[in-house]
Design a protein around this motif. Sequence first.
Motif, PDB file in Angstrom:
ATOM      1  N   ASP A 176       0.479  -0.992  -0.392  1.00 49.55           N
ATOM      2  CA  ASP A 176       0.042  -0.148   0.102  1.00 49.55           C
ATOM      3  C   ASP A 176       0.760   1.516  -0.394  1.00 49.55           C
ATOM      4  OD1 ASP A 176      -2.071   1.078  -0.114  1.00 49.55           O
ATOM      5  OD2 ASP A 176      -2.449   1.196   1.934  1.00 49.55           O
ATOM      6  N   GLN A 177       1.652   1.576  -0.777  1.00 47.02           N
ATOM      7  CA  GLN A 177       2.734   2.627  -1.224  1.00 47.02           C
ATOM      8  C   GLN A 177       2.574   3.304  -3.068  1.00 47.02           C
ATOM      9  OE1 GLN A 177       6.372   1.335   0.581  1.00 47.02           O
ATOM     10  NE2 GLN A 177       6.765   0.178  -1.390  1.00 47.02           N
ATOM     11  N   GLY A 178       2.956   4.485  -2.849  1.00 46.13           N
ATOM     12  CA  GLY A 178       3.367   5.119  -4.196  1.00 46.13           C
ATOM     13  C   GLY A 178       4.396   5.584  -3.907  1.00 46.13           C
ATOM     14  N   TYR A 179       4.749   6.006  -5.335  1.00 44.00           N
ATOM     15  CA  TYR A 179       6.557   6.779  -5.693  1.00 44.00           C
ATOM     16  C   TYR A 179       6.283   8.102  -6.117  1.00 44.00           C
ATOM     17  CZ  TYR A 179       7.238   1.354  -5.017  1.00 44.00           C
ATOM     18  OH  TYR A 179       6.941   0.548  -4.206  1.00 44.00           O
ATOM     19  N   LEU A 180       7.280   8.498  -5.430  1.00 43.06           N
ATOM     20  CA  LEU A 180       7.688   9.938  -6.927  1.00 43.06           C
ATOM     21  C   LEU A 180       9.023   9.746  -6.765  1.00 43.06           C
ATOM     22  CD1 LEU A 180       6.676  11.784  -3.312  1.00 43.06           C
ATOM     23  CD2 LEU A 180       5.602  12.039  -5.058  1.00 43.06           C
ATOM     24  N   LEU A 181       8.450  10.642  -8.154  1.00 44.00           N
ATOM     25  CA  LEU A 181      10.303  10.210  -8.746  1.00 44.00           C
ATOM     26  C   LEU A 181      10.071  12.486  -9.368  1.00 44.00           C
ATOM     27  CD1 LEU A 181      11.884   9.713 -11.000  1.00 44.00           C
ATOM     28  CD2 LEU A 181      10.438   9.220 -12.601  1.00 44.00           C
ATOM     29  N   PHE A 182      11.571  12.592  -9.236  1.00 47.46           N
ATOM     30  CA  PHE A 182      11.483  14.406  -9.350  1.00 47.46           C
ATOM     31  C   PHE A 182      12.262  14.468 -10.662  1.00 47.46           C
ATOM     32  CE2 PHE A 182      11.662  13.420  -4.633  1.00 47.46           C
ATOM     33  CZ  PHE A 182      10.009  14.381  -4.327  1.00 47.46           C
ATOM     34  N   VAL A 183      11.012  14.916 -11.831  1.00 41.86           N
ATOM     35  CA  VAL A 183      12.154  15.183 -12.919  1.00 41.86           C
ATOM     36  C   VAL A 183      12.701  16.558 -13.107  1.00 41.86           C
ATOM     37  CG1 VAL A 183      12.318  15.048 -15.835  1.00 41.86           C
ATOM     38  CG2 VAL A 183      11.270  13.202 -14.094  1.00 41.86           C
ATOM     39  N   SER A 196      15.640  14.749 -17.546  1.00 39.76           N
ATOM     40  CA  SER A 196      14.595  14.473 -17.799  1.00 39.76           C
ATOM     41  C   SER A 196      14.845  13.522 -18.839  1.00 39.76           C
ATOM     42  CB  SER A 196      13.715  16.078 -19.034  1.00 39.76           C
ATOM     43  OG  SER A 196      14.386  16.464 -19.859  1.00 39.76           O
ATOM     44  N   ASN A 197      16.046  13.404 -20.250  1.00 42.08           N
ATOM     45  CA  ASN A 197      16.602  12.487 -21.011  1.00 42.08           C
ATOM     46  C   ASN A 197      16.642  11.236 -20.607  1.00 42.08           C
ATOM     47  OD1 ASN A 197      18.215  13.217 -19.945  1.00 42.08           O
ATOM     48  ND2 ASN A 197      19.891  13.327 -21.841  1.00 42.08           N
ATOM     49  N   LYS A 198      16.148  10.741 -19.218  1.00 44.07           N
ATOM     50  CA  LYS A 198      16.515   9.704 -18.954  1.00 44.07           C
ATOM     51  C   LYS A 198      15.462   9.331 -17.353  1.00 44.07           C
ATOM     52  CE  LYS A 198      21.723  10.940 -17.948  1.00 44.07           C
ATOM     53  NZ  LYS A 198      22.979  10.843 -17.584  1.00 44.07           N
ATOM     54  N   SER A 199      14.654  10.209 -17.305  1.00 43.06           N
ATOM     55  CA  SER A 199      13.348   9.999 -16.243  1.00 43.06           C
ATOM     56  C   SER A 199      13.086   8.648 -16.889  1.00 43.06           C
ATOM     57  CB  SER A 199      12.262  11.024 -16.667  1.00 43.06           C
ATOM     58  OG  SER A 199      12.108  11.214 -18.119  1.00 43.06           O
ATOM     59  N   ASP A 200      12.652   7.993 -17.972  1.00 45.31           N
ATOM     60  CA  ASP A 200      12.158   7.009 -18.500  1.00 45.31           C
ATOM     61  C   ASP A 200      13.525   6.336 -18.047  1.00 45.31           C
ATOM     62  OD1 ASP A 200       9.871   8.195 -19.719  1.00 45.31           O
ATOM     63  OD2 ASP A 200      10.917   8.499 -21.408  1.00 45.31           O
ATOM     64  N   ARG A 201      14.681   6.173 -18.022  1.00 44.62           N
ATOM     65  CA  ARG A 201      15.866   4.428 -17.492  1.00 44.62           C
ATOM     66  C   ARG A 201      16.140   4.238 -16.153  1.00 44.62           C
ATOM     67  NH1 ARG A 201      19.618   6.456 -21.156  1.00 44.62           N
ATOM     68  NH2 ARG A 201      18.781   8.152 -21.983  1.00 44.62           N
ATOM     69  N   LYS A 202      16.022   5.810 -15.248  1.00 50.15           N
ATOM     70  CA  LYS A 202      16.610   5.804 -14.546  1.00 50.15           C
ATOM     71  C   LYS A 202      16.276   6.701 -13.461  1.00 50.15           C
ATOM     72  CE  LYS A 202      21.118   7.927 -15.403  1.00 50.15           C
ATOM     73  NZ  LYS A 202      22.654   7.195 -15.359  1.00 50.15           N
ATOM     74  N   GLY A 203      16.225   6.433 -12.482  1.00 53.01           N
ATOM     75  CA  GLY A 203      16.145   7.572 -11.442  1.00 53.01           C
ATOM     76  C   GLY A 203      15.884   7.401 -10.104  1.00 53.01           C
ATOM     77  N   ASN A 204      16.217   7.607  -9.030  1.00 51.25           N
ATOM     78  CA  ASN A 204      15.683   7.432  -7.545  1.00 51.25           C
ATOM     79  C   ASN A 204      14.325   7.365  -7.649  1.00 51.25           C
ATOM     80  OD1 ASN A 204      17.952   7.355  -7.469  1.00 51.25           O
ATOM     81  ND2 ASN A 204      18.663   8.798  -6.043  1.00 51.25           N
ATOM     82  N   THR A 205      13.781   6.812  -7.177  1.00 45.58           N
ATOM     83  CA  THR A 205      11.728   6.758  -6.587  1.00 45.58           C
ATOM     84  C   THR A 205      11.748   6.572  -4.916  1.00 45.58           C
ATOM     85  OG1 THR A 205      10.955   4.340  -6.861  1.00 45.58           O
ATOM     86  CG2 THR A 205      10.782   5.891  -8.954  1.00 45.58           C
ATOM     87  N   TYR A 206      10.590   6.969  -4.758  1.00 46.79           N
ATOM     88  CA  TYR A 206      10.884   7.551  -3.056  1.00 46.79           C
ATOM     89  C   TYR A 206       9.556   7.047  -3.010  1.00 46.79           C
ATOM     90  CZ  TYR A 206      14.475  10.557  -3.977  1.00 46.79           C
ATOM     91  OH  TYR A 206      15.654  10.801  -4.346  1.00 46.79           O
ATOM     92  N   ALA A 207      10.010   6.670  -1.877  1.00 48.70           N
ATOM     93  CA  ALA A 207       7.918   5.539  -1.537  1.00 48.70           C
ATOM     94  C   ALA A 207       7.295   6.060  -0.471  1.00 48.70           C
ATOM     95  CB  ALA A 207       8.725   4.002  -0.818  1.00 48.70           C
ATOM     96  N   ILE A 208       5.395   6.517  -0.426  1.00 47.93           N
ATOM     97  CA  ILE A 208       5.484   6.966   0.485  1.00 47.93           C
ATOM     98  C   ILE A 208       4.066   6.243  -0.289  1.00 47.93           C
ATOM     99  CG2 ILE A 208       6.090   9.750  -0.431  1.00 47.93           C
ATOM    100  CD1 ILE A 208       3.888   9.904  -1.670  1.00 47.93           C
ATOM    101  N   GLY A 209       3.502   6.390   1.523  1.00 49.33           N
ATOM    102  CA  GLY A 209       1.430   6.041   1.853  1.00 49.33           C
ATOM    103  C   GLY A 209       1.313   6.564   0.551  1.00 49.33           C
ATOM    104  N   GLN A 244       0.769   1.817  -5.856  1.00 48.48           N
ATOM    105  CA  GLN A 244       2.154   1.190  -6.562  1.00 48.48           C
ATOM    106  C   GLN A 244       2.258   2.244  -7.660  1.00 48.48           C
ATOM    107  OE1 GLN A 244       4.042  -1.615  -6.866  1.00 48.48           O
ATOM    108  NE2 GLN A 244       3.287  -1.371  -4.930  1.00 48.48           N
ATOM    109  N   GLU A 245       1.600   3.261  -7.569  1.00 47.69           N
ATOM    110  CA  GLU A 245       1.267   4.522  -9.329  1.00 47.69           C
ATOM    111  C   GLU A 245       2.862   5.418  -8.800  1.00 47.69           C
ATOM    112  OE1 GLU A 245      -0.616   8.438  -9.898  1.00 47.69           O
ATOM    113  OE2 GLU A 245      -1.732   7.929  -8.530  1.00 47.69           O
ATOM    114  N   THR A 246       3.578   5.162  -9.727  1.00 47.34           N
ATOM    115  CA  THR A 246       4.715   6.181  -9.473  1.00 47.34           C
ATOM    116  C   THR A 246       4.442   7.842 -10.062  1.00 47.34           C
ATOM    117  OG1 THR A 246       6.284   4.457 -10.418  1.00 47.34           O
ATOM    118  CG2 THR A 246       7.280   6.842 -10.922  1.00 47.34           C
ATOM    119  N   LYS A 247       4.192   8.799  -9.697  1.00 52.37           N
ATOM    120  CA  LYS A 247       4.038  10.186 -10.175  1.00 52.37           C
ATOM    121  C   LYS A 247       4.970  11.171 -10.367  1.00 52.37           C
ATOM    122  CE  LYS A 247       0.177  12.109  -8.815  1.00 52.37           C
ATOM    123  NZ  LYS A 247      -0.857  12.050  -9.883  1.00 52.37           N
TER     124      LYS A 247
END
Length: 111
Positions: free
Chosen positions: A32-39, A65-78, A103-106
Amino acid sequence: MKILSFIIGIIISALTFSGCGSLATQSQGLSDQGYLLFVSSSNKAYQVDVTIDDQIQFKGDVIKSNKSDRKGNTYAIGTGKKHIVIKRNGEVLYDRTVLISTQETKKIILR
């Protein structure tokens, strides 16, 4: 000889099927968590200060932004409604309330 083979077959069958008497299944749902990705919209990588619901604070990495589809730190939140404030050097870059699903990555695009 046939009787001995028959008895051995019955014993092997009994031992083989005795383990199958009860079948226990384990079901596990999605966490029961989602994820944040900062671009970065400016194609620069940097660090930001993130505050969620005026309680949780952490430093986050903003990726190009050109690497956002391949890699990046995602941060788990409720999950649920979350008020997210993102600052860089004291300047507010993002201040919104968002809905995070399981399970959504925002992807948050910052200037």
